[in-house]
Design a protein around this motif. Sequence first.
Motif, short mmCIF file in Angstrom:
data_model
loop_
_atom_site.label_atom_id
_atom_site.label_comp_id
_atom_site.label_asym_id
_atom_site.label_seq_id
_atom_site.Cartn_x
_atom_site.Cartn_y
_atom_site.Cartn_z
N UNK A 126 0.80 -1.23 0.00
CA UNK A 126 0.00 0.00 0.00
C UNK A 126 0.83 1.27 0.00
N UNK A 127 2.03 1.24 -0.51
CA UNK A 127 2.89 2.43 -0.57
C UNK A 127 3.61 2.74 0.73
N UNK A 128 3.41 1.91 1.75
CA UNK A 128 4.07 2.13 3.04
C UNK A 128 5.37 1.33 3.11
N UNK A 129 6.32 1.83 3.92
CA UNK A 129 7.56 1.09 4.11
C UNK A 129 7.27 -0.23 4.80
N UNK A 130 7.98 -1.26 4.41
CA UNK A 130 7.85 -2.54 5.11
C UNK A 130 8.46 -2.39 6.50
N UNK A 131 7.93 -3.12 7.50
CA UNK A 131 8.53 -3.08 8.84
C UNK A 131 9.97 -3.58 8.81
N UNK A 132 10.80 -3.00 9.66
CA UNK A 132 12.19 -3.43 9.74
C UNK A 132 12.28 -4.86 10.26
N UNK A 133 13.28 -5.59 9.78
CA UNK A 133 13.54 -6.95 10.26
C UNK A 133 14.93 -6.99 10.88
N UNK A 134 15.14 -7.95 11.76
CA UNK A 134 16.45 -8.11 12.38
C UNK A 134 17.45 -8.60 11.33
N UNK A 135 18.66 -8.06 11.37
CA UNK A 135 19.68 -8.47 10.40
C UNK A 135 20.50 -9.61 10.93
#
Length: 135
Positions: A126-135
């Motif tokens: 929906x045009x929103x940034x994806x949630x951050x994930x742990x690296x």
Amino acid sequence: MSTASSIPTPSLGGRRRSSIAQAAQTNQQAEPAEAPSGVAAPEARPAPRGPRIAAPVPARPDRGSGPQDGEGPIKKILLSLPQQDKQRMVSTIVWARPHTGIKNQQDFIRQAIGELCDRLEAEYNGGQRFPDVAE
């Protein structure tokens, strides 16, 4: 034992020169090398033509354009590319520079990453940034 050195002192001609300047001077004085018989010399590539004024690259309000974006420290990565892709990128940067304002590979890669992320976020989130994930 002798206190005098047997190694002669190099003559600097009264002025020190850098190795780059010496190499440039040597290259200017050198005779052009001939191509081996049966091998064609590479053709010179024409200089890119276009407007002399670079168009500004539009800023993206949702993220900065690099180290000055205030989002934290820059993380360096090592990127491996097939030679064909690397050459394609270099050629694109040189030829499109008057139109894009992109002057180096780092800026090119940053913009490419940003544009692909924007496209995938628009298509799948929906045009929103994806949630951050742990690296």
